[in-house]
Design a protein around this motif. Structure first.
Motif, PDB file in Angstrom:
ATOM      1  N   THR A 131       0.833  -1.201   0.000  1.00 44.57           N
ATOM      2  CA  THR A 131       0.000   0.000   0.000  1.00 44.57           C
ATOM      3  C   THR A 131       0.867   1.250   0.000  1.00 44.57           C
ATOM      4  N   ALA A 132       0.273   2.353  -0.451  1.00 42.35           N
ATOM      5  CA  ALA A 132       0.963   3.641  -0.425  1.00 42.35           C
ATOM      6  C   ALA A 132      -0.078   4.740  -0.487  1.00 42.35           C
ATOM      7  N   ARG A 133       0.234   5.826   0.197  1.00 43.59           N
ATOM      8  CA  ARG A 133      -0.670   6.985   0.214  1.00 43.59           C
ATOM      9  C   ARG A 133       0.152   8.248  -0.023  1.00 43.59           C
ATOM     10  N   ALA A 134      -0.198   8.974  -1.065  1.00 44.78           N
ATOM     11  CA  ALA A 134       0.425  10.275  -1.344  1.00 44.78           C
ATOM     12  C   ALA A 134       1.943  10.201  -1.372  1.00 44.78           C
ATOM     13  N   VAL A 135       2.469   9.150  -2.013  1.00 42.82           N
ATOM     14  CA  VAL A 135       3.921   8.986  -2.070  1.00 42.82           C
ATOM     15  C   VAL A 135       4.486   9.562  -3.361  1.00 42.82           C
ATOM     16  N   ALA A 136       3.886   9.209  -4.493  1.00 41.21           N
ATOM     17  CA  ALA A 136       4.386   9.672  -5.790  1.00 41.21           C
ATOM     18  C   ALA A 136       3.348   9.357  -6.852  1.00 41.21           C
ATOM     19  N   ALA A 137       3.555   9.923  -8.040  1.00 38.12           N
ATOM     20  CA  ALA A 137       2.696   9.589  -9.181  1.00 38.12           C
ATOM     21  C   ALA A 137       2.812   8.097  -9.458  1.00 38.12           C
ATOM     22  N   LEU A 138       1.766   7.516 -10.029  1.00 36.14           N
ATOM     23  CA  LEU A 138       1.671   6.062 -10.144  1.00 36.14           C
ATOM     24  C   LEU A 138       2.819   5.451 -10.935  1.00 36.14           C
ATOM     25  N   ASP A 139       3.287   6.118 -11.994  1.00 38.94           N
ATOM     26  CA  ASP A 139       4.380   5.523 -12.776  1.00 38.94           C
ATOM     27  C   ASP A 139       5.640   5.388 -11.934  1.00 38.94           C
ATOM     28  N   LYS A 140       5.963   6.419 -11.173  1.00 39.45           N
ATOM     29  CA  LYS A 140       7.128   6.361 -10.293  1.00 39.45           C
ATOM     30  C   LYS A 140       6.890   5.408  -9.128  1.00 39.45           C
ATOM     31  N   LEU A 141       5.703   5.476  -8.556  1.00 45.60           N
ATOM     32  CA  LEU A 141       5.365   4.604  -7.431  1.00 45.60           C
ATOM     33  C   LEU A 141       5.475   3.134  -7.823  1.00 45.60           C
ATOM     34  N   ALA A 142       5.026   2.811  -9.019  1.00 40.99           N
ATOM     35  CA  ALA A 142       5.066   1.420  -9.483  1.00 40.99           C
ATOM     36  C   ALA A 142       6.498   0.906  -9.552  1.00 40.99           C
ATOM     37  N   ARG A 143       7.415   1.744  -9.997  1.00 46.09           N
ATOM     38  CA  ARG A 143       8.819   1.321 -10.070  1.00 46.09           C
ATOM     39  C   ARG A 143       9.357   0.956  -8.694  1.00 46.09           C
ATOM     40  N   TRP A 144       8.908   1.687  -7.687  1.00 47.37           N
ATOM     41  CA  TRP A 144       9.375   1.429  -6.323  1.00 47.37           C
ATOM     42  C   TRP A 144       8.689   0.219  -5.689  1.00 47.37           C
ATOM     43  N   THR A 145       7.402   0.056  -5.975  1.00 46.34           N
ATOM     44  CA  THR A 145       6.599  -0.872  -5.176  1.00 46.34           C
ATOM     45  C   THR A 145       6.234  -2.187  -5.847  1.00 46.34           C
ATOM     46  N   LEU A 146       5.973  -2.192  -7.152  1.00 49.75           N
ATOM     47  CA  LEU A 146       5.523  -3.441  -7.789  1.00 49.75           C
ATOM     48  C   LEU A 146       6.526  -4.588  -7.629  1.00 49.75           C
ATOM     49  N   PRO A 147       7.841  -4.312  -7.654  1.00 49.58           N
ATOM     50  CA  PRO A 147       8.774  -5.423  -7.426  1.00 49.58           C
ATOM     51  C   PRO A 147       8.681  -6.012  -6.016  1.00 49.58           C
ATOM     52  N   LEU A 148       8.029  -5.319  -5.094  1.00 44.54           N
ATOM     53  CA  LEU A 148       7.842  -5.847  -3.738  1.00 44.54           C
ATOM     54  C   LEU A 148       6.570  -6.673  -3.611  1.00 44.54           C
ATOM     55  N   VAL A 149       5.713  -6.622  -4.626  1.00 42.71           N
ATOM     56  CA  VAL A 149       4.450  -7.359  -4.597  1.00 42.71           C
ATOM     57  C   VAL A 149       4.703  -8.796  -5.022  1.00 42.71           C
TER      58      VAL A 149
END
Length: 224
Positions: A140-158
């Motif tokens: 999960t994430a709230r108000a961290v970054a735009a989705l394209d940037k957020l995905a780079r950070w988070t999707l590999p953790l899913v």
């Protein structure tokens, strides 16, 4: 004290159930220490219940709506504990990990964990540093970054077959469209936008869900 407004009590009781008292204690901690420790702005104290606690607690509806098992959850950029601590209060059966880069915020999260007895894992790290070593059923994430940037950070953790749940505002549809290529490259599929809390709170919570494709385990395996 910042008591729960009567108009919001039904929603709070639905979301937190018998753990509502813990949510009230968390609100008190945020109100007392949040502004001076740079966790929330002074003006946010009067809006803690609707703007922050219930806004984040409605993420639980998104978790409950998932069509895959959820036992582990990581919240990236936890900051003041929104939504990670709130989810941990509402769903004690989940193993919740809070990922935060700033030491002072990580220390706050550890103090909250000890005060409320939530048994959280607090990691002072950047999400990118954990890629390849940790995975979670839900991130999960709230108000961290735009989705394209957020995905780079988070999707590999899913975990494969798991989901990213990102709290977004009115720009959600535009962000999904702009992030489509990045999502596809990272194995993100089926992005959807949902709203939770309509009729319960003034401003419903908007959540973007992105599944991470489950890789086939053998030839002809069509999962994912």
């Amino acid at each position: 004290m910042h008591p729960l407004p009567d108009s919001l009590r039904p929603a709070a009781e639905r979301l937190f159930s018998e753990r509502l008292e813990l949510a009230e204690r968390f609100v008190a901690l945020l109100a007392e220490q949040g502004p001076e420790r740079g966790l929330i702005g002074p003006r946010e104290v009067e809006r803690l219940w609707e703007r922050h606690l219930l806004n984040c607690a409605l993420m639980v509806d998104g978790i409950d709506a998932l069509d895959h098992p959820v036992s582990t959850l990581a919240d990236v950029g936890s900051g003041a504990g929104l939504p990670g601590v709130v989810i941990a209060i509402a769903r004690p059966e989940l193993q919740v990990t809070l990922i935060e880069t700033m030491q002072r915020r990580a220390s706050w999260l550890e103090e909250v964990d000890a005060e409320l007895g939530l048994v959280l894992e607090v990691l002072r790290a950047r999400a990118e540093e954990l890629q390849g070593t940790r995975s979670f059923d839900v991130v999960t994430a709230r108000a961290v970054a735009a989705l394209d940037k957020l995905a780079r950070w988070t999707l590999p953790l899913v975990a494969e077959g798991g989901s990213l749940l990102a709290m977004k505002g009115s720009s959600a549809a535009d962000e999904v469209e702009k992030a489509q290529k990045v999502l596809t490259r990272l194995g993100g599929v089926e992005p959807t936008i949902s709203q939770y809390g309509a009729g319960e709170v003034e401003v419903p919570t908007t959540v973007v869900q992105v599944r991470r494709r489950a890789k086939a385990t053998r030839k002809g395996d069509a999962r994912g």
